[in-house]
Write a protein that holds these residues in place. Structure first.
Motif, mmCIF file in Angstrom:
data_model
loop_
_atom_site.group_PDB
_atom_site.id
_atom_site.type_symbol
_atom_site.label_atom_id
_atom_site.label_comp_id
_atom_site.label_asym_id
_atom_site.label_seq_id
_atom_site.Cartn_x
_atom_site.Cartn_y
_atom_site.Cartn_z
ATOM 1 N N ASP A 1 0.924 -1.183 -0.083
ATOM 2 C CA ASP A 1 -0.042 -0.069 0.170
ATOM 3 C C ASP A 1 0.935 1.183 0.058
ATOM 4 O OD1 ASP A 1 -1.503 1.463 2.748
ATOM 5 O OD2 ASP A 1 -2.437 1.529 0.710
ATOM 6 N N LYS A 2 0.703 2.232 -0.950
ATOM 7 C CA LYS A 2 1.348 3.281 -1.278
ATOM 8 C C LYS A 2 1.584 4.174 0.117
ATOM 9 C CE LYS A 2 2.267 7.132 -4.176
ATOM 10 N NZ LYS A 2 1.833 7.856 -5.370
ATOM 11 N N VAL A 3 0.263 4.334 0.950
ATOM 12 C CA VAL A 3 0.390 5.324 1.987
ATOM 13 C C VAL A 3 1.208 4.571 3.230
ATOM 14 C CG1 VAL A 3 -1.224 6.352 3.803
ATOM 15 C CG2 VAL A 3 -2.056 6.232 1.318
ATOM 16 N N LYS A 4 1.030 3.478 3.221
ATOM 17 C CA LYS A 4 1.814 2.678 4.419
ATOM 18 C C LYS A 4 3.366 2.909 4.125
ATOM 19 C CE LYS A 4 2.654 -1.614 6.688
ATOM 20 N NZ LYS A 4 3.908 -1.364 7.201
ATOM 21 N N ALA A 5 3.762 2.839 2.810
ATOM 22 C CA ALA A 5 5.041 2.999 2.329
ATOM 23 C C ALA A 5 5.780 4.378 2.770
ATOM 24 C CB ALA A 5 5.382 2.528 1.003
ATOM 25 N N GLU A 6 4.869 5.258 2.381
ATOM 26 C CA GLU A 6 5.198 6.554 2.677
ATOM 27 C C GLU A 6 5.470 6.814 4.142
ATOM 28 O OE1 GLU A 6 2.648 9.368 0.627
ATOM 29 O OE2 GLU A 6 3.116 8.620 -1.321
ATOM 30 N N VAL A 7 4.372 6.354 4.942
ATOM 31 C CA VAL A 7 4.394 6.523 6.412
ATOM 32 C C VAL A 7 5.693 6.026 7.131
ATOM 33 C CG1 VAL A 7 3.220 6.144 8.580
ATOM 34 C CG2 VAL A 7 1.765 6.804 6.777
ATOM 35 N N ASP A 8 5.964 4.601 6.709
ATOM 36 C CA ASP A 8 7.362 4.012 7.128
ATOM 37 C C ASP A 8 8.576 4.869 6.620
ATOM 38 O OD1 ASP A 8 5.578 1.978 7.913
ATOM 39 O OD2 ASP A 8 6.149 0.419 6.295
ATOM 40 N N ALA A 9 8.578 5.341 5.471
ATOM 41 C CA ALA A 9 9.584 6.265 5.075
ATOM 42 C C ALA A 9 9.675 7.480 5.937
ATOM 43 C CB ALA A 9 9.601 6.575 3.663
ATOM 44 N N ILE A 10 8.668 8.057 6.567
ATOM 45 C CA ILE A 10 8.776 9.098 7.211
ATOM 46 C C ILE A 10 9.075 8.775 8.482
ATOM 47 C CG2 ILE A 10 7.370 11.003 8.664
ATOM 48 C CD1 ILE A 10 5.490 11.156 5.978
ATOM 49 N N VAL A 11 8.580 7.725 9.192
ATOM 50 C CA VAL A 11 8.986 7.386 10.374
ATOM 51 C C VAL A 11 10.358 6.897 10.522
ATOM 52 C CG1 VAL A 11 8.705 5.353 11.848
ATOM 53 C CG2 VAL A 11 6.679 6.518 11.074
ATOM 54 N N ALA A 12 11.004 6.026 9.441
ATOM 55 C CA ALA A 12 12.073 5.637 9.149
ATOM 56 C C ALA A 12 13.234 6.940 9.389
ATOM 57 C CB ALA A 12 12.772 4.929 8.198
ATOM 58 N N ARG A 13 12.902 7.906 8.730
ATOM 59 C CA ARG A 13 13.607 9.428 8.661
ATOM 60 C C ARG A 13 13.709 10.144 9.941
ATOM 61 N NH1 ARG A 13 11.332 9.909 3.520
ATOM 62 N NH2 ARG A 13 9.706 11.497 4.262
ATOM 63 N N GLN A 14 12.573 9.804 10.591
ATOM 64 C CA GLN A 14 12.520 10.572 12.114
ATOM 65 C C GLN A 14 13.331 9.730 13.267
ATOM 66 O OE1 GLN A 14 8.255 10.586 12.684
ATOM 67 N NE2 GLN A 14 8.070 12.390 11.749
ATOM 68 N N VAL A 15 13.161 8.417 13.184
ATOM 69 C CA VAL A 15 13.846 7.468 13.793
ATOM 70 C C VAL A 15 15.495 7.882 13.684
ATOM 71 C CG1 VAL A 15 14.663 5.045 14.346
ATOM 72 C CG2 VAL A 15 12.230 6.018 14.113
ATOM 73 N N ALA A 16 16.085 7.846 12.352
ATOM 74 C CA ALA A 16 17.567 8.074 11.849
ATOM 75 C C ALA A 16 17.756 9.512 12.297
ATOM 76 C CB ALA A 16 17.374 8.010 10.399
ATOM 77 N N ALA A 17 16.981 10.532 12.307
ATOM 78 C CA ALA A 17 17.158 11.855 12.726
ATOM 79 C C ALA A 17 17.416 11.802 14.108
ATOM 80 C CB ALA A 17 16.366 12.911 12.348
ATOM 81 N N ARG A 18 16.518 11.111 14.959
ATOM 82 C CA ARG A 18 16.581 11.005 16.474
ATOM 83 C C ARG A 18 17.823 10.268 16.955
ATOM 84 N NH1 ARG A 18 16.490 12.993 20.902
ATOM 85 N NH2 ARG A 18 15.858 12.104 22.745
ATOM 86 N N ALA A 19 18.220 9.355 16.094
ATOM 87 C CA ALA A 19 19.309 8.582 16.825
ATOM 88 C C ALA A 19 20.804 9.414 16.232
ATOM 89 C CB ALA A 19 19.700 7.304 15.575
ATOM 90 N N GLY A 20 20.599 10.135 15.415
ATOM 91 C CA GLY A 20 21.642 11.054 14.942
ATOM 92 C C GLY A 20 21.822 12.117 16.079
ATOM 93 N N GLU A 21 20.653 12.504 16.623
ATOM 94 C CA GLU A 21 20.845 13.685 17.780
ATOM 95 C C GLU A 21 21.388 12.979 19.211
ATOM 96 O OE1 GLU A 21 16.543 14.851 18.339
ATOM 97 O OE2 GLU A 21 16.545 15.583 16.141
ATOM 98 N N LEU A 22 20.957 11.715 19.205
ATOM 99 C CA LEU A 22 21.649 11.125 20.465
ATOM 100 C C LEU A 22 23.133 10.849 20.354
ATOM 101 C CD1 LEU A 22 18.651 8.270 20.800
ATOM 102 C CD2 LEU A 22 19.223 10.553 22.424
ATOM 103 N N GLU A 23 23.502 10.531 19.269
ATOM 104 C CA GLU A 23 24.876 10.331 19.196
ATOM 105 C C GLU A 23 25.505 11.628 19.254
ATOM 106 O OE1 GLU A 23 28.127 7.805 17.792
ATOM 107 O OE2 GLU A 23 26.232 7.282 17.843
#
Length: 125
Positions: A1-23
């Motif tokens: 489903d296209k919407v789910k893929a877009e949401v997953d991509a947004i969540v993945a970017r947010q998690v990666a950004a947060r991991a970078g902030e923690l680092e």
């Protein structure tokens, strides 16, 4: 489903950004990345560019493994992905494999001799 893929991509970017902030939030301990790389370069005779670059031959790889070990030992604030980034954007599994190889070969030459060089010994408190 296209919407789910877009949401997953947004969540993945947010998690990666947060991991970078923690680092980035972790206080730096020990020598800088440049100090470690410069010390390994001086001790082994390989330029920093070769240490972090794509070239691949036995002695150079052993020198890289020393750098991996020094980062893991002296820079406890760096994660494996952080070390991988410092070493030329390698994959963190390359760092893990290199650390294992270092442990297997730390008592062999040229690794043992390089580890005794003043430039590397000076990194230790």
């Amino acid at each position: 489903d296209k919407v789910k893929a877009e949401v997953d991509a947004i969540v993945a970017r947010q998690v990666a950004a947060r991991a970078g902030e923690l680092e980035a939030a972790r206080p730096m301990t020990g020598p800088t990345v440049s100090q470690v790389l410069d010390a390994v370069a001086e001790a082994t005779g390989f330029p920093v560019g070769d240490l972090i670059g794509p070239r691949h031959f036995k002695a150079l790889v052993r020198a890289r493994h020393i750098a991996f070990y020094l980062f893991k030992t002296l820079r406890r604030d760096l994660s494996l992905p952080g070390i991988a980034k410092a070493m030329g954007n390698r994959d963190h599994t390359t760092i893990l494999a290199g650390l294992r190889r270092f442990e297997q070969r730390k008592d062999e030459e040229p690794t043992q001799g390089w580890m005794q060089q003043p430039a590397i010994r000076a990194l230790f408190p």
